[in-house]
Design a protein around this motif. Structure first.
Motif, PDB file in Angstrom:
ATOM      1  N   ASN A  74       0.826  -1.213   0.000  1.00  9.65           N
ATOM      2  CA  ASN A  74       0.000   0.000   0.000  1.00  9.65           C
ATOM      3  C   ASN A  74       0.857   1.259   0.000  1.00  9.65           C
ATOM      4  O   ASN A  74       0.533   2.225  -0.682  1.00  9.65           O
ATOM      5  CB  ASN A  74      -0.942   0.014   1.199  1.00  9.65           C
ATOM      6  N   ASP A  75       1.937   1.250   0.769  1.00  9.36           N
ATOM      7  CA  ASP A  75       2.825   2.415   0.804  1.00  9.36           C
ATOM      8  C   ASP A  75       3.468   2.659  -0.558  1.00  9.36           C
ATOM      9  O   ASP A  75       3.564   3.802  -1.017  1.00  9.36           O
ATOM     10  CB  ASP A  75       3.915   2.238   1.861  1.00  9.36           C
ATOM     11  N   GLY A 118      -6.994  -0.732   2.035  1.00 10.48           N
ATOM     12  CA  GLY A 118      -6.395  -2.066   2.007  1.00 10.48           C
ATOM     13  C   GLY A 118      -6.839  -2.920   0.827  1.00 10.48           C
ATOM     14  O   GLY A 118      -6.064  -3.712   0.304  1.00 10.48           O
ATOM     15  N   ASP A 119      -8.087  -2.747   0.387  1.00  9.13           N
ATOM     16  CA  ASP A 119      -8.578  -3.537  -0.742  1.00  9.13           C
ATOM     17  C   ASP A 119      -8.336  -2.857  -2.088  1.00  9.13           C
ATOM     18  O   ASP A 119      -8.787  -3.349  -3.122  1.00  9.13           O
ATOM     19  CB  ASP A 119     -10.063  -3.842  -0.565  1.00  9.13           C
ATOM     20  N   PRO A 163      -7.859   2.437  -7.974  1.00 11.23           N
ATOM     21  CA  PRO A 163      -8.827   2.898  -6.971  1.00 11.23           C
ATOM     22  C   PRO A 163      -9.622   4.126  -7.426  1.00 11.23           C
ATOM     23  O   PRO A 163      -9.145   4.909  -8.242  1.00 11.23           O
ATOM     24  CB  PRO A 163      -7.961   3.272  -5.766  1.00 11.23           C
ATOM     25  N   GLN A 164     -10.818   4.270  -6.868  1.00 18.19           N
ATOM     26  CA  GLN A 164     -11.575   5.495  -7.071  1.00 18.19           C
ATOM     27  C   GLN A 164     -10.877   6.602  -6.293  1.00 18.19           C
ATOM     28  O   GLN A 164     -10.415   6.383  -5.175  1.00 18.19           O
ATOM     29  CB  GLN A 164     -12.998   5.345  -6.557  1.00 18.19           C
TER      30      GLN A 164
END
Length: 118
Positions: free
Chosen positions: A8-9, A44-45, A87-88
């Motif tokens: 994620n980072d 996270g998703d 991602p949105q």
């Protein structure tokens, strides 16, 4: 052994760099000028991302321009980044710099009111 940075980072940092480049060179909307991206938080998703920004003058027009450009930015991110789901994008004004400048002014005012110490 755990990696120094989580996925994620790494995705967040790459998204911040790519979005900054896109906003600077690709977005033609005059409302979206002189914007500085301060950070990106990816869920996270990988379904949503908060994009934190700051500008010299925050206005409703700037927020509206960023929200209107979100679809274009997301499609361009899909072309530039090697991730399955883009991602949105949710744009959030980052007030930390404004708060820091206000605190600095208060400290300077308080120090100038005190008599010099020998």
């Amino acid at each position: 052994m755990a990696k120094a940075f989580s996925r994620n980072d790494r995705v967040s940092e790459q998204m911040r760099r790519e979005l900054a480049d896109l906003l600077m060179f690709e977005v033609k909307d005059p409302r979206v000028q002189m914007v500085t991206l301060t950070g990106v938080e990816v869920a996270g998703d990988m379904a949503h991302a908060k994009v934190f920004y700051t500008a010299q003058k925050n206005s409703k027009g700037l927020q509206a321009g960023l929200e209107k450009a979100a679809g274009f930015l997301r499609s361009q991110l899909g072309k530039r980044m090697m991730i399955r789901t883009v991602p949105q994008l949710h744009f959030v004004y980052d007030e930390s710099i404004d708060r820091g400048m206000h605190m600095d002014k208060l400290i300077n005012d308080a120090l100038s009111d005190t008599p010099p110490q020998d």
